[in-house]
Motif scaffolding. Structure first.
Motif, PDB file in Angstrom:
ATOM      1  N   GLU A  57       0.844  -1.191   0.000  1.00 57.00           N
ATOM      2  CA  GLU A  57       0.000   0.000   0.000  1.00 57.00           C
ATOM      3  C   GLU A  57       0.883   1.246   0.000  1.00 57.00           C
ATOM      4  O   GLU A  57       2.024   1.212   0.486  1.00 57.00           O
ATOM      5  CB  GLU A  57      -0.868  -0.013   1.239  1.00 57.00           C
ATOM      6  N   ALA A  58       0.352   2.338  -0.527  1.00 59.90           N
ATOM      7  CA  ALA A  58       1.107   3.586  -0.556  1.00 59.90           C
ATOM      8  C   ALA A  58       1.506   3.971   0.869  1.00 59.90           C
ATOM      9  O   ALA A  58       0.696   3.889   1.794  1.00 59.90           O
ATOM     10  CB  ALA A  58       0.264   4.673  -1.193  1.00 59.90           C
ATOM     11  N   ASN A 180      -1.932   8.417 -10.170  1.00 61.88           N
ATOM     12  CA  ASN A 180      -3.198   8.626  -9.452  1.00 61.88           C
ATOM     13  C   ASN A 180      -3.387   9.982  -8.790  1.00 61.88           C
ATOM     14  O   ASN A 180      -4.111  10.108  -7.797  1.00 61.88           O
ATOM     15  CB  ASN A 180      -3.405   7.498  -8.422  1.00 61.88           C
ATOM     16  N   ARG A 229       5.697   3.948 -10.827  1.00 58.67           N
ATOM     17  CA  ARG A 229       4.306   3.731 -11.264  1.00 58.67           C
ATOM     18  C   ARG A 229       3.738   5.020 -11.859  1.00 58.67           C
ATOM     19  O   ARG A 229       3.871   6.087 -11.266  1.00 58.67           O
ATOM     20  CB  ARG A 229       3.436   3.285 -10.085  1.00 58.67           C
ATOM     21  N   HIS A 272     -13.261  -0.685 -17.636  1.00 62.48           N
ATOM     22  CA  HIS A 272     -12.750  -0.556 -16.260  1.00 62.48           C
ATOM     23  C   HIS A 272     -12.721   0.919 -15.866  1.00 62.48           C
ATOM     24  O   HIS A 272     -12.515   1.790 -16.718  1.00 62.48           O
ATOM     25  CB  HIS A 272     -11.342  -1.165 -16.202  1.00 62.48           C
ATOM     26  N   ASN A 298      -1.420  -2.800 -15.562  1.00 62.08           N
ATOM     27  CA  ASN A 298      -2.462  -2.959 -14.539  1.00 62.08           C
ATOM     28  C   ASN A 298      -3.761  -2.290 -14.984  1.00 62.08           C
ATOM     29  O   ASN A 298      -3.747  -1.310 -15.721  1.00 62.08           O
ATOM     30  CB  ASN A 298      -1.985  -2.315 -13.220  1.00 62.08           C
ATOM     31  N   GLY A 299      -4.851  -2.811 -14.449  1.00 63.16           N
ATOM     32  CA  GLY A 299      -6.131  -2.126 -14.629  1.00 63.16           C
ATOM     33  C   GLY A 299      -7.248  -3.041 -15.058  1.00 63.16           C
ATOM     34  O   GLY A 299      -7.635  -3.045 -16.229  1.00 63.16           O
ATOM     35  N   GLU A 322      -7.799  -5.579  -6.822  1.00 58.03           N
ATOM     36  CA  GLU A 322      -8.976  -6.142  -6.150  1.00 58.03           C
ATOM     37  C   GLU A 322      -8.981  -7.671  -6.087  1.00 58.03           C
ATOM     38  O   GLU A 322      -9.383  -8.227  -5.061  1.00 58.03           O
ATOM     39  CB  GLU A 322     -10.254  -5.591  -6.799  1.00 58.03           C
ATOM     40  N   PRO A 323      -8.535  -8.376  -7.135  1.00 61.44           N
ATOM     41  CA  PRO A 323      -8.532  -9.847  -6.994  1.00 61.44           C
ATOM     42  C   PRO A 323      -7.653 -10.333  -5.827  1.00 61.44           C
ATOM     43  O   PRO A 323      -7.956 -11.362  -5.211  1.00 61.44           O
ATOM     44  CB  PRO A 323      -7.968 -10.329  -8.340  1.00 61.44           C
TER      45      PRO A 323
HETATM   46  C1  LIG Z   1      -8.754  -0.591  -2.053  1.00 63.24           C
HETATM   47  C2  LIG Z   1      -7.796  -0.043  -3.072  1.00 63.24           C
HETATM   48  C3  LIG Z   1      -6.722   0.710  -2.671  1.00 63.24           C
HETATM   49  C4  LIG Z   1      -5.802   1.206  -3.611  1.00 63.24           C
HETATM   50  N1  LIG Z   1      -4.683   1.871  -3.174  1.00 63.24           N
HETATM   51  C5  LIG Z   1      -3.701   2.190  -4.043  1.00 63.24           C
HETATM   52  C6  LIG Z   1      -2.444   2.683  -3.580  1.00 63.24           C
HETATM   53  O1  LIG Z   1      -2.202   2.812  -2.370  1.00 63.24           O
HETATM   54  N2  LIG Z   1      -1.514   2.984  -4.518  1.00 63.24           N
HETATM   55  C7  LIG Z   1      -1.747   2.850  -5.861  1.00 63.24           C
HETATM   56  O2  LIG Z   1      -0.860   3.159  -6.670  1.00 63.24           O
HETATM   57  N3  LIG Z   1      -2.919   2.342  -6.323  1.00 63.24           N
HETATM   58  C8  LIG Z   1      -3.875   1.993  -5.447  1.00 63.24           C
HETATM   59  N4  LIG Z   1      -5.037   1.401  -5.902  1.00 63.24           N
HETATM   60  C9  LIG Z   1      -5.174   1.079  -7.335  1.00 63.24           C
HETATM   61  C10 LIG Z   1      -4.721  -0.353  -7.601  1.00 63.24           C
HETATM   62  O3  LIG Z   1      -3.316  -0.502  -7.395  1.00 63.24           O
HETATM   63  C11 LIG Z   1      -5.028  -0.757  -9.057  1.00 63.24           C
HETATM   64  O4  LIG Z   1      -4.415   0.146  -9.931  1.00 63.24           O
HETATM   65  C12 LIG Z   1      -6.532  -0.807  -9.347  1.00 63.24           C
HETATM   66  O5  LIG Z   1      -7.240  -1.463  -8.319  1.00 63.24           O
HETATM   67  C13 LIG Z   1      -6.810  -1.491 -10.689  1.00 63.24           C
HETATM   68  O6  LIG Z   1      -6.320  -2.814 -10.685  1.00 63.24           O
HETATM   69  P1  LIG Z   1      -7.307  -4.073 -10.464  1.00 63.24           P
HETATM   70  O7  LIG Z   1      -8.423  -3.907 -11.455  1.00 63.24           O
HETATM   71  O8  LIG Z   1      -6.483  -5.296 -10.698  1.00 63.24           O
HETATM   72  O9  LIG Z   1      -7.833  -3.960  -9.052  1.00 63.24           O
HETATM   73  C14 LIG Z   1      -5.990   0.943  -4.983  1.00 63.24           C
HETATM   74  C15 LIG Z   1      -7.099   0.197  -5.390  1.00 63.24           C
HETATM   75  C16 LIG Z   1      -7.996  -0.307  -4.460  1.00 63.24           C
HETATM   76  C17 LIG Z   1      -9.144  -1.157  -4.923  1.00 63.24           C
END
Ligand SMILES: Cc1cc2nc3c(=O)[nH]c(=O)nc-3n(C[C@H](O)[C@H](O)[C@H](O)COP(=O)(O)O)c2cc1C
Length: 367
Positions: A57-58, A180, A229, A272, A298-299, A322-323
């Motif tokens: 996590e960040a 982001n 990233r 998405h 990613n995405g 999310e997965p």
């Molecule tokens: C609960 C949650 C928290 C997230 N926190 C971060 C984060 O701290 N840093 C970041 O770069 N992206 C964050 N993201 C984005 C994810 O890294 C990712 O880009 C996004 O969920 C799309 O990928 P996925 O479809 O496989 O979930 C977060 C996403 C979710 C769902």
């Protein structure tokens, strides 16, 4: 030569990944007092150690870097020691873990800032949107524009956090969070950066803050432990740029000489929520061609989409967010084509073990 798939090992700089199913960084807002990671967080990451690489996590690089409740830092000794316990847990289970290094910039509130000060940003422009404060959702304040001579201190905070992560806490690497709509992204894109010094204006100037951080961090811990990233067409946190192609092709080109461990690009699959908006260019394929090192995409990827991307050479690895929340053993589920648990969105941010460490792994018995 056989085609690579999700289970083909991959070297990212000095990290040897057993598979290409990477855990994307995800804020879960469960740090303790002083933004110190907790033993529960060690359980959570330990459960997910079968990922090719966990990106945490960040994590705040300094006291001014915070913008949400209970997000962990890596700038105090207590935080660093707690990250050490997490790294030990992941390593004991055979995994690899890199810390995502974060400064939120304007995506904050006086409540999260030392002495109740204003959040800092490239320019005094408030983001449209609201901050998650203790008093509920409150509009983002107008941030204070950083003075030019404050910037070296921020660059150093990233390098110091990287040293803590790698040398003191024993993590395998770091990811610089340039995506982001947080501080680095605020410098990159011209909707949030209206500076007139050497950090604003053309793409070379707007990329300078990121490049100085990459330079300092790679010098501190070695380029083989550092990834970046980016979210070239992401709109989260009120972001936009007048010419994303010019900006991100430049950024990718100037990252090449550093010999980074990886570049991690967010570009959502069609439909998405992180897919490029209507009319915006799709840039991931172009950045992939420009970047000379390992490329993570990613995405919203499914297993099948991830395999197709790797087979087509569109990426070397895919990260899943999310997965991984709901499936601690995601690589094994992919390997067996097993059903996936559904994540509970209500428990994404904050709370306890529920919706965090209580998702079941597959029974080892039905292997
Ligand atoms: C609960 C949650 C928290 C997230 N926190 C971060 C984060 O701290 N840093 C970041 O770069 N992206 C964050 N993201 C984005 C994810 O890294 C990712 O880009 C996004 O969920 C799309 O990928 P996925 O479809 O496989 O979930 C977060 C996403 C979710 C769902």
């Amino acid at each position: 030569m056989t085609t690579a798939d999700l289970f083909t090992p991959l070297r990212l700089g000095s990290m040897e990944l057993p598979n290409r199913v990477i855990m994307a960084p995800m804020t879960r807002s469960r740090a303790g007092e002083g933004n110190v990671p907790t033993p529960l967080m060690a359980d959570y990451y330990g459960q997910r150690a079968s990922a090719g690489l966990i990106i945490t996590e960040a994590t705040q690089v300094s006291a001014t870097a915070q913008g949400y409740p209970s997000t962990p830092g890596i700038h105090t000794d207590a935080q660093t020691l707690a990250w050490r316990r997490i790294a030990e847990e992941v390593h004991a289970k055979g995994g690899l873990i890199a810390a995502q290094l974060w400064h939120v910039g304007r995506i904050s509130h006086t409540e999260f800032q030392p002495n109740g000060a204003l959040p800092v940003a490239p320019s005094a422009i408030a983001a449209a949107g609201e901050s998650y404060t203790s008093k509920g959702l409150v509009p983002f304040p107008t941030p204070r524009a950083l003075e030019t001579d404050e910037i070296p201190g921020l660059v150093k905070a990233f390098a110091d956090a990287a040293k803590r992560a790698v040398f003191d806490a024993g993590l395998d690497g770091v990811e610089i969070h340039g995506a982001n709509g947080y501080l680095i992204d605020q410098f990159l894109r011209d909707r949030s950066n209206k500076r007139t010094d050497r950090y604003g204006g053309g793409v070379e100037n707007r990329a300078r803050f990121l490049l100085e951080i990459v330079d300092a961090v790679t010098t501190a811990v070695g380029p083989g432990r550092v990834g970046v990233r980016l979210s070239p067409t992401g709109t989260f946190n009120d972001m936009a740029d007048s010419d994303p192609r010019a900006l991100y092709t430049h950024v990718t080109e100037v990252l090449n000489p550093f010999g980074l461990a990886f570049l991690h690009v967010i570009e959502g699959q069609p439909g998405h929520h992180m897919a490029p908006p209507e009319g915006a260019p799709h840039l991931a394929a172009e950045l992939r061609r420009i970047f000379k090192g390992p490329f993570i995409i990613n995405g919203g990827y499914s297993k099948e989409q991830a395999e197709a991307a790797i087979a087509a050479g569109a990426a070397d690895a895919v990260s899943f967010g999310e997965p991984f929340i709901a499936n601690p053993d995601l690589p094994e589920r992919f390997r067996r084509n097993a059903a996936l648990n559904t994540p509970d969105k209500a428990s994404y941010y904050g709370g306890d073990a529920r919706g965090y460490t209580d998702y079941p792994a597959l029974e080892t018995a039905d292997a």
